[in-house]
Scaffold this motif. Sequence first.
Motif, mmCIF file in Angstrom:
data_model
loop_
_atom_site.group_PDB
_atom_site.id
_atom_site.type_symbol
_atom_site.label_atom_id
_atom_site.label_comp_id
_atom_site.label_asym_id
_atom_site.label_seq_id
_atom_site.Cartn_x
_atom_site.Cartn_y
_atom_site.Cartn_z
ATOM 1 N N CYS A 1 19.322 -27.157 0.574
ATOM 2 C CA CYS A 1 19.573 -28.001 1.752
ATOM 3 C C CYS A 1 20.837 -27.538 2.473
ATOM 4 N N LYS A 2 21.897 -27.237 1.726
ATOM 5 C CA LYS A 2 23.139 -26.754 2.332
ATOM 6 C C LYS A 2 22.926 -25.437 3.069
ATOM 7 N N LYS A 3 22.035 -24.599 2.541
ATOM 8 C CA LYS A 3 21.740 -23.315 3.187
ATOM 9 C C LYS A 3 20.809 -23.486 4.385
ATOM 10 N N GLY A 4 20.251 -24.677 4.543
ATOM 11 C CA GLY A 4 19.382 -24.950 5.675
ATOM 12 C C GLY A 4 17.928 -24.575 5.468
ATOM 13 N N TYR A 5 17.533 -24.275 4.235
ATOM 14 C CA TYR A 5 16.164 -23.846 3.942
ATOM 15 C C TYR A 5 15.221 -25.010 3.638
ATOM 16 N N VAL A 6 15.776 -26.101 3.127
ATOM 17 C CA VAL A 6 14.969 -27.248 2.693
ATOM 18 C C VAL A 6 15.548 -28.509 3.303
ATOM 19 N N GLU A 7 14.658 -29.473 3.531
ATOM 20 C CA GLU A 7 15.076 -30.759 4.085
ATOM 21 C C GLU A 7 14.432 -31.882 3.292
ATOM 22 N N ARG A 8 15.224 -32.923 3.066
ATOM 23 C CA ARG A 8 14.698 -34.148 2.447
ATOM 24 C C ARG A 8 14.314 -35.101 3.570
ATOM 25 N N VAL A 9 13.095 -35.631 3.490
ATOM 26 C CA VAL A 9 12.665 -36.622 4.471
ATOM 27 C C VAL A 9 12.266 -37.887 3.725
ATOM 28 N N PRO A 10 12.535 -39.053 4.300
ATOM 29 C CA PRO A 10 12.177 -40.299 3.609
ATOM 30 C C PRO A 10 10.677 -40.360 3.321
ATOM 31 N N HIS A 11 10.357 -40.840 2.126
ATOM 32 C CA HIS A 11 8.952 -41.001 1.736
ATOM 33 C C HIS A 11 8.371 -42.172 2.529
ATOM 34 N N PRO A 12 7.211 -41.999 3.151
ATOM 35 C CA PRO A 12 6.659 -43.073 3.994
ATOM 36 C C PRO A 12 6.285 -44.349 3.232
ATOM 37 N N GLN A 13 5.916 -44.227 1.957
ATOM 38 C CA GLN A 13 5.515 -45.410 1.191
ATOM 39 C C GLN A 13 6.584 -45.914 0.220
ATOM 40 N N ASP A 14 7.645 -45.138 0.013
ATOM 41 C CA ASP A 14 8.658 -45.522 -0.972
ATOM 42 C C ASP A 14 10.041 -45.223 -0.396
ATOM 43 N N ARG A 15 10.721 -46.264 0.057
ATOM 44 C CA ARG A 15 12.032 -46.072 0.694
ATOM 45 C C ARG A 15 13.081 -45.525 -0.269
ATOM 46 N N ARG A 16 12.826 -45.624 -1.569
ATOM 47 C CA ARG A 16 13.814 -45.148 -2.546
ATOM 48 C C ARG A 16 13.705 -43.651 -2.823
ATOM 49 N N SER A 17 12.651 -43.008 -2.338
ATOM 50 C CA SER A 17 12.480 -41.590 -2.653
ATOM 51 C C SER A 17 12.304 -40.750 -1.394
ATOM 52 N N PHE A 18 12.347 -39.456 -1.609
ATOM 53 C CA PHE A 18 12.246 -38.493 -0.521
ATOM 54 C C PHE A 18 11.108 -37.524 -0.786
ATOM 55 N N GLN A 19 10.657 -36.916 0.285
ATOM 56 C CA GLN A 19 9.752 -35.787 0.170
ATOM 57 C C GLN A 19 10.509 -34.563 0.650
ATOM 58 N N LEU A 20 10.111 -33.427 0.144
ATOM 59 C CA LEU A 20 10.802 -32.182 0.458
ATOM 60 C C LEU A 20 9.889 -31.282 1.268
ATOM 61 N N HIS A 21 10.479 -30.565 2.202
ATOM 62 C CA HIS A 21 9.718 -29.560 2.935
ATOM 63 C C HIS A 21 10.670 -28.474 3.410
ATOM 64 N N LEU A 22 10.080 -27.327 3.753
ATOM 65 C CA LEU A 22 10.869 -26.219 4.268
ATOM 66 C C LEU A 22 11.233 -26.477 5.725
ATOM 67 N N THR A 23 12.438 -26.077 6.082
ATOM 68 C CA THR A 23 12.833 -26.087 7.483
ATOM 69 C C THR A 23 12.242 -24.837 8.141
ATOM 70 N N THR A 24 12.413 -24.714 9.425
ATOM 71 C CA THR A 24 11.962 -23.511 10.128
ATOM 72 C C THR A 24 12.649 -22.276 9.552
ATOM 73 N N ILE A 25 13.932 -22.417 9.248
ATOM 74 C CA ILE A 25 14.687 -21.310 8.650
ATOM 75 C C ILE A 25 14.136 -20.988 7.257
ATOM 76 N N GLY A 26 13.766 -22.026 6.508
ATOM 77 C CA GLY A 26 13.184 -21.837 5.186
ATOM 78 C C GLY A 26 11.853 -21.108 5.238
ATOM 79 N N VAL A 27 11.024 -21.471 6.206
ATOM 80 C CA VAL A 27 9.733 -20.794 6.383
ATOM 81 C C VAL A 27 9.970 -19.316 6.687
#
Length: 144
Positions: free
Chosen positions: A76-102
């Motif tokens: 995340c600090k390198k800008g490759y990955v981002e945490r996004v709030p989970h749509p069904q669970d406010r206590r957790s996150f989902q992970l995905h690649l940023t454009t830079i990560g891709v």
Amino acid sequence: MTQEQFSKYSFLLDRTARKVKQYAQQKFNLGDFDITVDQWLVLKNLSENELLSQTELAQLVFKDHPTLTRIIDILCKKGYVERVPHPQDRRSFQLHLTTIGVSKVKELKPQIAQIREKAWENLNEQDFEEFKRILNTIYTNLEE
């Protein structure tokens, strides 16, 4: 199989796995990839899946949660990955690649394929099939 034979084979399996990872990390460092082998595993798995929870990702990369959290924090600090709030669970996150990560995954895939090919030199198709069968059998034996 005797206990002594089992110990020898287990040692060979462990030694080989460590050597493969060590060789890859050495090549990552020489290639100035800006990531570690473990970070690559995370990036690769995120590139192959739309959105993953940390639990799902941990299962895919065989890492415990504290170790995976550290890897994700770095990515995340390198800008490759981002945490996004989970749509069904406010206590957790989902992970995905940023454009830079891709872009990073696309850039490194061919180079990493070459690194992997080194380990497979001098092996034929029959060797691959037998190796795959043996590893899958060991894996299945240890599933709960």
